[in-house]
Design a protein around this motif. Structure first.
Motif, PDB file in Angstrom:
ATOM      1  N   LYS A  56       1.242  44.874 -15.078  1.00  0.00           N
ATOM      2  CA  LYS A  56       1.561  43.443 -15.136  1.00  0.00           C
ATOM      3  C   LYS A  56       2.349  43.105 -16.406  1.00  0.00           C
ATOM      4  CE  LYS A  56      -2.314  41.889 -12.309  1.00  0.00           C
ATOM      5  NZ  LYS A  56      -3.609  41.203 -12.296  1.00  0.00           N
ATOM      6  N   GLN A  57       1.960  43.726 -17.509  1.00  0.00           N
ATOM      7  CA  GLN A  57       2.677  43.492 -18.768  1.00  0.00           C
ATOM      8  C   GLN A  57       4.106  44.037 -18.663  1.00  0.00           C
ATOM      9  OE1 GLN A  57       1.088  45.430 -22.271  1.00  0.00           O
ATOM     10  NE2 GLN A  57       1.842  43.780 -23.569  1.00  0.00           N
ATOM     11  N   PHE A  58       4.260  45.210 -18.064  1.00  0.00           N
ATOM     12  CA  PHE A  58       5.586  45.785 -17.838  1.00  0.00           C
ATOM     13  C   PHE A  58       6.454  44.807 -17.032  1.00  0.00           C
ATOM     14  CE2 PHE A  58       8.055  48.322 -14.670  1.00  0.00           C
ATOM     15  CZ  PHE A  58       9.028  48.814 -15.519  1.00  0.00           C
ATOM     16  N   LEU A  59       5.877  44.237 -15.970  1.00  0.00           N
ATOM     17  CA  LEU A  59       6.624  43.288 -15.134  1.00  0.00           C
ATOM     18  C   LEU A  59       6.953  41.995 -15.884  1.00  0.00           C
ATOM     19  CD1 LEU A  59       4.827  43.607 -11.681  1.00  0.00           C
ATOM     20  CD2 LEU A  59       6.979  44.657 -12.416  1.00  0.00           C
ATOM     21  N   SER A  60       6.038  41.549 -16.732  1.00  0.00           N
ATOM     22  CA  SER A  60       6.269  40.281 -17.439  1.00  0.00           C
ATOM     23  C   SER A  60       7.429  40.381 -18.441  1.00  0.00           C
ATOM     24  CB  SER A  60       4.994  39.812 -18.136  1.00  0.00           C
ATOM     25  OG  SER A  60       4.680  40.645 -19.220  1.00  0.00           O
ATOM     26  N   PHE A  61       7.751  41.587 -18.891  1.00  0.00           N
ATOM     27  CA  PHE A  61       8.857  41.786 -19.821  1.00  0.00           C
ATOM     28  C   PHE A  61      10.094  42.366 -19.131  1.00  0.00           C
ATOM     29  CE2 PHE A  61       5.341  41.439 -22.742  1.00  0.00           C
ATOM     30  CZ  PHE A  61       5.887  40.728 -23.800  1.00  0.00           C
ATOM     31  N   TRP A  62      10.106  42.337 -17.804  1.00  0.00           N
ATOM     32  CA  TRP A  62      11.211  42.916 -17.029  1.00  0.00           C
ATOM     33  C   TRP A  62      12.525  42.240 -17.390  1.00  0.00           C
ATOM     34  CZ3 TRP A  62      11.283  46.995 -13.746  1.00  0.00           C
ATOM     35  CH2 TRP A  62      12.428  47.176 -12.965  1.00  0.00           C
ATOM     36  N   ASP A  63      13.498  43.024 -17.837  1.00  0.00           N
ATOM     37  CA  ASP A  63      14.820  42.469 -18.158  1.00  0.00           C
ATOM     38  C   ASP A  63      15.933  43.419 -17.721  1.00  0.00           C
ATOM     39  OD1 ASP A  63      14.494  44.469 -20.037  1.00  0.00           O
ATOM     40  OD2 ASP A  63      15.234  43.280 -21.710  1.00  0.00           O
ATOM     41  N   LEU A  99       6.031  49.326 -21.814  1.00  0.00           N
ATOM     42  CA  LEU A  99       7.100  48.345 -21.981  1.00  0.00           C
ATOM     43  C   LEU A  99       8.462  49.028 -22.127  1.00  0.00           C
ATOM     44  CD1 LEU A  99       5.451  45.724 -24.342  1.00  0.00           C
ATOM     45  CD2 LEU A  99       5.805  45.601 -21.882  1.00  0.00           C
ATOM     46  N   GLY A 100       8.461  50.285 -22.506  1.00  0.00           N
ATOM     47  CA  GLY A 100       9.705  51.030 -22.645  1.00  0.00           C
ATOM     48  C   GLY A 100      10.341  51.390 -21.314  1.00  0.00           C
ATOM     49  N   GLY A 101       9.654  51.122 -20.209  1.00  0.00           N
ATOM     50  CA  GLY A 101      10.232  51.364 -18.895  1.00  0.00           C
ATOM     51  C   GLY A 101       9.738  52.605 -18.189  1.00  0.00           C
ATOM     52  N   MET A 102       8.773  53.301 -18.776  1.00  0.00           N
ATOM     53  CA  MET A 102       8.248  54.488 -18.114  1.00  0.00           C
ATOM     54  C   MET A 102       6.987  54.124 -17.342  1.00  0.00           C
ATOM     55  SD  MET A 102       7.381  58.378 -19.356  1.00  0.00           S
ATOM     56  CE  MET A 102       8.312  58.189 -20.802  1.00  0.00           C
ATOM     57  N   VAL A 103       6.998  54.465 -16.060  1.00  0.00           N
ATOM     58  CA  VAL A 103       5.842  54.223 -15.190  1.00  0.00           C
ATOM     59  C   VAL A 103       5.526  55.552 -14.511  1.00  0.00           C
ATOM     60  CG1 VAL A 103       4.929  52.879 -13.264  1.00  0.00           C
ATOM     61  CG2 VAL A 103       6.621  51.855 -14.794  1.00  0.00           C
ATOM     62  N   SER A 104       4.267  55.988 -14.608  1.00  0.00           N
ATOM     63  CA  SER A 104       3.929  57.273 -14.003  1.00  0.00           C
ATOM     64  C   SER A 104       2.797  57.115 -12.991  1.00  0.00           C
ATOM     65  CB  SER A 104       3.573  58.311 -15.067  1.00  0.00           C
ATOM     66  OG  SER A 104       2.403  57.948 -15.741  1.00  0.00           O
ATOM     67  N   PHE A 105       2.854  57.983 -11.995  1.00  0.00           N
ATOM     68  CA  PHE A 105       1.911  57.963 -10.881  1.00  0.00           C
ATOM     69  C   PHE A 105       1.393  59.365 -10.624  1.00  0.00           C
ATOM     70  CE2 PHE A 105       5.035  54.654 -10.229  1.00  0.00           C
ATOM     71  CZ  PHE A 105       4.280  53.557  -9.852  1.00  0.00           C
ATOM     72  N   HIS A 118      12.747  53.762 -16.148  1.00  0.00           N
ATOM     73  CA  HIS A 118      13.622  52.616 -15.897  1.00  0.00           C
ATOM     74  C   HIS A 118      14.592  52.442 -17.060  1.00  0.00           C
ATOM     75  CE1 HIS A 118      10.091  51.851 -13.343  1.00  0.00           C
ATOM     76  NE2 HIS A 118      10.937  51.181 -12.556  1.00  0.00           N
ATOM     77  N   PHE A 119      15.864  52.531 -16.751  1.00  0.00           N
ATOM     78  CA  PHE A 119      16.915  52.266 -17.723  1.00  0.00           C
ATOM     79  C   PHE A 119      17.551  50.927 -17.349  1.00  0.00           C
ATOM     80  CE2 PHE A 119      16.356  56.847 -17.695  1.00  0.00           C
ATOM     81  CZ  PHE A 119      16.239  57.123 -19.047  1.00  0.00           C
ATOM     82  N   LYS A 120      18.415  50.407 -18.187  1.00  0.00           N
ATOM     83  CA  LYS A 120      19.016  49.087 -17.963  1.00  0.00           C
ATOM     84  C   LYS A 120      19.651  48.941 -16.577  1.00  0.00           C
ATOM     85  CE  LYS A 120      18.478  46.107 -21.255  1.00  0.00           C
ATOM     86  NZ  LYS A 120      17.660  44.965 -20.997  1.00  0.00           N
ATOM     87  N   HIS A 122      19.623  51.704 -13.994  1.00  0.00           N
ATOM     88  CA  HIS A 122      19.199  52.653 -12.970  1.00  0.00           C
ATOM     89  C   HIS A 122      17.794  53.187 -13.263  1.00  0.00           C
ATOM     90  CE1 HIS A 122      20.700  55.338 -16.111  1.00  0.00           C
ATOM     91  NE2 HIS A 122      20.021  56.314 -15.529  1.00  0.00           N
ATOM     92  N   VAL A 123      17.237  53.871 -12.254  1.00  0.00           N
ATOM     93  CA  VAL A 123      15.911  54.482 -12.374  1.00  0.00           C
ATOM     94  C   VAL A 123      16.063  55.982 -12.165  1.00  0.00           C
ATOM     95  CG1 VAL A 123      13.577  54.593 -11.410  1.00  0.00           C
ATOM     96  CG2 VAL A 123      14.800  52.425 -11.426  1.00  0.00           C
ATOM     97  N   VAL A 124      15.359  56.770 -12.975  1.00  0.00           N
ATOM     98  CA  VAL A 124      15.355  58.219 -12.834  1.00  0.00           C
ATOM     99  C   VAL A 124      13.939  58.647 -12.461  1.00  0.00           C
ATOM    100  CG1 VAL A 124      15.636  60.416 -14.044  1.00  0.00           C
ATOM    101  CG2 VAL A 124      17.213  58.530 -14.507  1.00  0.00           C
ATOM    102  N   TYR A 125      13.835  59.442 -11.405  1.00  0.00           N
ATOM    103  CA  TYR A 125      12.549  59.996 -10.977  1.00  0.00           C
ATOM    104  C   TYR A 125      12.385  61.396 -11.545  1.00  0.00           C
ATOM    105  CZ  TYR A 125      11.530  56.552  -7.310  1.00  0.00           C
ATOM    106  OH  TYR A 125      11.222  55.422  -6.620  1.00  0.00           O
TER     107      TYR A 125
END
Length: 134
Positions: A56-63, A99-105, A118-120, A122-125
């Motif tokens: 949720k915090q990651f989404l709240s700072f989404w830019d 917040l740096g854009g890294m999300v792991s599963f 997540h980069f400005k 594009h997204v890299v898997y």
């Protein structure tokens, strides 16, 4: 197996009380019989709590320059979902979001780690095997 090997057991009133199964038959089919006879004893693995507040915090700072994408795919086993938050049963377990854009599963199918960077624009898997760091 013959019907002579399985013997019904009756009480004095002639009511069926149980069935005798020879040990060799029991041991050969024990796992399957226990699942059939005692389904409540077969426990499902508990899915640990996910760090949803981090998400949720990651989404709240989404830019970023693109909309939020909730899809996840595992390049190892091919498991994928268009929205990991809506899956039932879950296919992927959120392990971390920063917040740096890294999300792991964690892929619940093959136990590989799927990381979305997540980069400005594009997204890299990345898909890597589970490693235990001691």
């Amino acid at each position: 197996m013959t019907t002579k090997q399985v013997q019904p057991l009756y009480n004095q009133a002639g009511q069926l009380q149980g069935v005798f199964i020879p040990a060799e038959i029991w041991f050969k089919h024990e796992n399957n019989l226990e699942k059939i006879l005692f389904p409540e004893a077969v426990s499902q693995p508990e899915i640990p709590a996910e760090p949803i507040n981090d998400w949720k915090q990651f989404l709240s700072f989404w830019d970023f320059n693109y909309p939020v994408e909730k899809g996840v795919k595992c390049d190892h086993c091919g498991c994928s979902t268009p929205d990991w938050t809506a899956d039932d049963p879950k296919r992927f377990l959120l392990k971390a979001a920063s917040l740096g854009g890294m999300v792991s599963f964690l892929c619940l199918e093959c136990q590989y780690r799927v990381t979305k960077k997540h980069f400005k624009d594009h997204v890299v898997y990345e898909c890597t095997p589970f490693t235990c760091r001691v």
